[in-house]
Scaffold this active site. Structure first.
Site, PDB file in Angstrom:
ATOM      1  N   GLU A  91      -7.854   0.366  -1.515  1.00 10.84           N
ATOM      2  CA  GLU A  91      -6.677   1.209  -1.711  1.00 10.84           C
ATOM      3  C   GLU A  91      -6.133   1.048  -3.121  1.00 10.84           C
ATOM      4  O   GLU A  91      -5.709   2.035  -3.754  1.00 10.84           O
ATOM      5  CB  GLU A  91      -5.601   0.853  -0.673  1.00 10.84           C
ATOM      6  CG  GLU A  91      -4.431   1.822  -0.607  1.00 10.84           C
ATOM      7  CD  GLU A  91      -3.254   1.471  -1.518  1.00 10.84           C
ATOM      8  OE1 GLU A  91      -2.289   2.255  -1.552  1.00 10.84           O
ATOM      9  OE2 GLU A  91      -3.299   0.426  -2.209  1.00 10.84           O
ATOM     10  N   GLU A  92      -6.133  -0.187  -3.612  1.00 11.70           N
ATOM     11  CA  GLU A  92      -5.528  -0.461  -4.914  1.00 11.70           C
ATOM     12  C   GLU A  92      -6.336   0.103  -6.084  1.00 11.70           C
ATOM     13  O   GLU A  92      -5.863   0.118  -7.215  1.00 11.70           O
ATOM     14  CB  GLU A  92      -5.333  -1.969  -5.101  1.00 11.70           C
ATOM     15  CG  GLU A  92      -4.415  -2.628  -4.079  1.00 11.70           C
ATOM     16  CD  GLU A  92      -2.963  -2.205  -4.202  1.00 11.70           C
ATOM     17  OE1 GLU A  92      -2.654  -1.389  -5.095  1.00 11.70           O
ATOM     18  OE2 GLU A  92      -2.139  -2.677  -3.399  1.00 11.70           O
TER      19      GLU A  92
END
Length: 357
Positions: free
Chosen positions: A212-213
């Site tokens: 996600e990051e």
């Protein structure tokens, strides 16, 4: 917060798992979820979901935290044994200097500190200039490249901050690394615990995505796999209450977050109304949130023919640094809210949400 929940989050937040290095944490999460289901789905990037099959004619409900945390990756070792590193995820350079970090090797973690020049050795122009991440290095105590390699360090290994799980003097506030987003991972596990004995009016996919990051990558592939009718992202967002401004978004202790806008998603009106109605009916404390950063919902809501999505979050002070702080009352509110939202999602409710776009 119950003792078992405290113990779960101690394990989750202290676990090293930066973007692209989620495998071991995924195994831990699968083991926890296996208490509540025998059915799992996993995409080819590594996002994992446990499945609870209720009414097969009901909607497919996808609920996801994300496994990864912001961190670094070893990008080089100098002749003097200093470690250069590549950020994984969003960092402000000034939060990195002089921080303790660990290189995660097969031999165990290797501790070090991010080198910074003492103020005595800086001239005036240097003191007033932010330090570029590219010029930083991790000092692990090695005197040569060979010695650093003898510790087990190689290019490509993950590096994580060092911060123990620490309840503060106010026990409702807990400091740890990686609340973004072990909050969402832990809540997905406890959601399955809450609902696994019930006959749901839907089919629930609860778990966590990867990377996600680095741009919501696992959310895209997981949505392609599951093809959900509706999605709830579970994510921690930056608190902005430190100065006491009551108008600021993100206040510790003021309840779960209902995100209504970020650069990646304007929250579906039907979803906002469903969350508002559910919270009001059950007297669950929540607060609105507008963010400058996105979540997995930014990818999932655009998948297929469109997936109504919402973010059920909590705020956390100092996310994307080595240490962040949450309030346990906010977690309790988010847990009750997501449980009630999933429990109430039958086909009729989904149709109402869709009609109220």
């Amino acid at each position: 917060m119950e003792q078992k929940t405290l113990e779960l989050f101690k394990q989750l937040t202290e676990f090293p798992s930066v973007s692209g290095f989620e495998r071991e944490l995924r195994g831990f999460v699968k083991n926890k979820l296996s208490t509540y289901t025998e059915e799992f789905v996993q995409d080819r990037l590594g996002s994992l979901f446990g499945v609870l099959r209720g009414d097969e004619s009901g909607p497919k409900v996808m609920v996801a935290g994300h496994l990864d945390e912001v961190g670094f990756m070893v990008s080089g070792i100098s002749d003097k044994g200093m470690i250069s590193f590549q950020p994984l995820g969003g960092w402000w350079s000034q939060t990195i200097l002089a921080q303790r970090l660990q290189v995660i090797t097969p031999n165990g973690p290797v501790n070090g500190v991010v080198g910074s020049i003492p103020t005595h050795l800086l001239d005036e122009s240097q003191r007033n200039k932010p330090v570029d991440i590219k010029s930083m290095y991790l000092d692990v105590g090695a005197d040569s490249r060979e010695e650093a390699e003898s510790f087990g360090i190689k290019i490509g290994m993950q590096i994580v901050p060092v911060c123990e799980f620490t309840p503060l003097s106010n026990p409702k506030k807990i400091m740890a690394k990686a609340w973004d987003n072990r909050y969402g991972v832990g809540l997905a596990i406890e959601l399955m615990e809450n609902l696994h004995k019930e006959k749901l009016p839907n089919v629930l996919y609860a778990g966590a995505t990867v990377q996600e990051e680095l741009g919501l990558r696992g959310a895209r592939t997981a949505a392609n796999l599951i093809q959900p009718d509706i999605f709830f992202a579970l994510d921690a967002s930056p608190a902005n209450d430190m100065t006491g401004d009551r108008q600021a978004f993100g206040r510790l202790g003021d309840g779960a977050l209902l995100r209504i806008f970020d650069p990646g998603m304007l929250t579906h009106r039907g979803m906002v109304e469903y969350v508002e109605d559910t919270a009001a009916t059950h007297k669950i404390k929540y607060q609105y949130f507008i963010s400058k950063g996105g979540t997995d919902a930014g990818q999932v809501h655009l998948s297929g023919i469109g997936v109504p999505s919402a973010v059920i979050g909590i705020c956390s002070r100092y996310i994307h640094t080595s240490s962040s702080i949450i309030h346990t009352d906010d977690y309790a509110a988010a847990k009750e809210l997501i449980t009630k939202l999933v429990r109430g999602l039958d086909r009729t409710t989904l149709n109402t949400i869709l009609e109220r776009a």
